[in-house]
Scaffold this motif. Structure first.
Motif, short mmCIF file in Angstrom:
data_model
loop_
_atom_site.label_atom_id
_atom_site.label_comp_id
_atom_site.label_asym_id
_atom_site.label_seq_id
_atom_site.Cartn_x
_atom_site.Cartn_y
_atom_site.Cartn_z
N TYR A 35 0.85 -1.18 0.00
CA TYR A 35 0.00 0.00 0.00
C TYR A 35 0.89 1.24 0.00
CZ TYR A 35 -3.82 -3.03 1.70
OH TYR A 35 -4.77 -4.01 1.84
N GLN A 37 0.56 5.35 1.27
CA GLN A 37 -0.25 6.26 2.08
C GLN A 37 0.08 7.69 1.72
OE1 GLN A 37 0.37 5.98 6.32
NE2 GLN A 37 -1.27 7.41 6.79
N GLY A 40 -4.65 12.82 2.86
CA GLY A 40 -5.98 13.04 2.30
C GLY A 40 -6.52 11.91 1.46
N LEU A 41 -5.70 10.88 1.24
CA LEU A 41 -6.13 9.75 0.39
C LEU A 41 -6.16 8.44 1.14
CD1 LEU A 41 -4.13 10.58 -2.87
CD2 LEU A 41 -6.56 11.00 -2.41
N GLY A 42 -5.71 8.41 2.35
CA GLY A 42 -5.66 7.15 3.08
C GLY A 42 -4.63 6.22 2.49
N LEU A 43 -4.87 4.92 2.60
CA LEU A 43 -3.97 3.92 2.02
C LEU A 43 -4.63 3.32 0.78
CD1 LEU A 43 -3.25 3.89 5.22
CD2 LEU A 43 -2.06 1.78 4.61
N GLN A 45 -4.04 0.31 -2.31
CA GLN A 45 -3.28 -0.90 -2.61
C GLN A 45 -2.58 -0.77 -3.95
OE1 GLN A 45 -5.26 -4.64 -3.69
NE2 GLN A 45 -4.28 -5.59 -1.92
N LEU A 88 4.61 7.26 1.56
CA LEU A 88 4.90 6.33 2.65
C LEU A 88 4.33 4.98 2.22
CD1 LEU A 88 5.90 5.79 5.53
CD2 LEU A 88 3.71 6.67 6.36
N PHE A 90 3.67 0.83 2.78
CA PHE A 90 3.48 -0.23 3.77
C PHE A 90 3.30 -1.57 3.09
CE2 PHE A 90 3.26 2.09 7.63
CZ PHE A 90 2.70 3.32 7.33
N PHE A 104 0.81 -5.16 9.36
CA PHE A 104 1.53 -4.16 8.58
C PHE A 104 2.97 -4.03 9.04
CE2 PHE A 104 -1.58 -2.01 5.92
CZ PHE A 104 -2.76 -2.51 6.44
N PRO A 106 6.47 -1.55 9.33
CA PRO A 106 6.62 -0.23 9.94
C PRO A 106 6.61 0.92 8.95
CG PRO A 106 8.75 -1.31 9.80
CD PRO A 106 7.73 -2.32 9.35
N GLY B 103 -10.60 4.41 4.66
CA GLY B 103 -10.97 5.81 4.71
C GLY B 103 -9.70 6.65 4.73
N THR B 104 -9.87 7.95 4.75
CA THR B 104 -8.72 8.85 4.66
C THR B 104 -7.99 9.03 5.98
OG1 THR B 104 -10.22 10.70 4.97
CG2 THR B 104 -9.63 10.15 2.71
#
Lengths: 113, 112
Positions: A35, A37, A40-43, A45, A88, A90, A104, A106, B103-104
Motif C-alpha cells: 500500500y 499512504q 488526504g487519500l488514506g492507504l 493498494q 509512505l 506499507f 503491517f 513499519p 478511509g482517509t
C-alpha cells in the motif's frame, strides 16, 4: 514474534534510479500486499500476492513491479522512480479470509527528487 | 465502487473526554469492517473489527458496532487518554477480495 519487516525505513533517491524496497513476514501467510499512504487519500493498494508466483494489480499499480519467489518475501520494485511516487509505503500480510487481520510493516518513507 | 468515508480531522479533545469518530461505508456485498490505528512513526495496528451486522468490536476501551441499516461503524471511547493520540483508519474488506479499502484517516489529538 509475529512481524512484517521492511527495508529501508527511509530512502531519498533521484528520478530514474531503480530501487527495491524489501518486505518479509514470519507468519507463513499466503497473502501479501503493498500500500501507499498519501495525505488526504488514506492507504491505497498497489499490488497484492495470493501465493508464490501469483501476483495481481491493486488500485494504483502504475510505475511499480513486484515479485513473489518465496512465501515470506514480497519486494516492491520501482524501475524508474518519479517524484509522484514520493510517499509512505506499507507492506502487509494476512491469512487469507476477508475477516482476517492484516499485519503491517513499519513503513518506508520514500522521497524521489 | 466500494468506499469508506470518515470524518475529517484533526479531532482535538481533553483527557477523559468522550470520543466519537464517524465512519460510513458503501459496499456491494457484506463486508468485514475494521478500525486500524497508526501511532506516530509506526505502521498500522488492528484496533478492532466486526464481521457481520450488529457485531460489536471492542479493544482497549474502544468499541464500534456494525450497523447495516445505516452502513456505519462509528468508533467510540468513553474516556480518552493522551496515549490515544494517533491516526485512526476505518476500513472494509469483502469476501473474495484481497485488499482493505481505507478511509482517509482521522487524526486524534488528546491534551492533558
Amino acid at each position: 514474534e509475529a512481524q512484517v519487516t521492511q527495508n529501508p525505513r527511509y530512502l531519498i533517491t533521484v528520478t530514474g534510479k531503480k530501487l527495491t524496497v524489501t518486505c518479509s513476514q514470519n507468519m507463513n501467510h499466503e497473502y501479501m500486499s503493498w500500500y501507499r499512504q498519501d495525505p488526504g487519500l488514506g492507504l491505497r493498494q498497489i499490488y497484492y500476492s495470493m501465493n508464490v508466483e501469483v501476483t495481481d494489480k491493486g488500485d494504483v499499480p502504475e510505475g511499480y513491479k513486484v515479485s513473489r519467489k518465496e512465501k515470506r518475501n514480497f519486494p516492491l520494485i520501482l524501475e524508474s522512480p518519479s517524484p509522484n511516487q514520493t510517499s509512505l509505503y506499507f507492506c502487509a500480510s494476512h491469512g487469507g479470509a476477508a475477516y482476517n487481520e492484516q499485519f503491517f510493516g513499519p513503513g518506508t518513507r520514500l522521497t524521489v527528487l | 465502487g466500494d468506499s469508506v468515508t470518515q470524518m475529517e480531522g484533526p479531532v482535538t479533545l481533553s483527557e477523559e473526554a468522550f470520543l466519537t469518530i464517524n465512519c460510513t461505508y458503501t459496499a456491494t456485498g457484506y463486508p468485514s469492517l475494521f478500525w486500524y490505528v497508526q501511532y506516530p512513526g509506526e505502521g498500522l495496528q488492528l484496533l478492532l473489527k466486526a464481521t457481520k451486522a450488529d457485531d460489536k468490536g471492542s479493544n482497549k476501551g474502544f468499541e464500534a458496532t456494525y450497523r447495516k441499516e445505516t452502513t456505519s461503524f462509528h468508533l467510540e471511547k468513553g474516556s480518552v487518554q493522551v496515549s490515544d493520540s494517533a491516526v485512526y483508519f476505518c476500513a472494509l474488506a469483502l469476501t473474495g477480495f484481497q485488499k482493505l479499502v481505507f478511509g482517509t484517516g482521522t487524526r486524534l489529538l488528546v491534551s492533558p
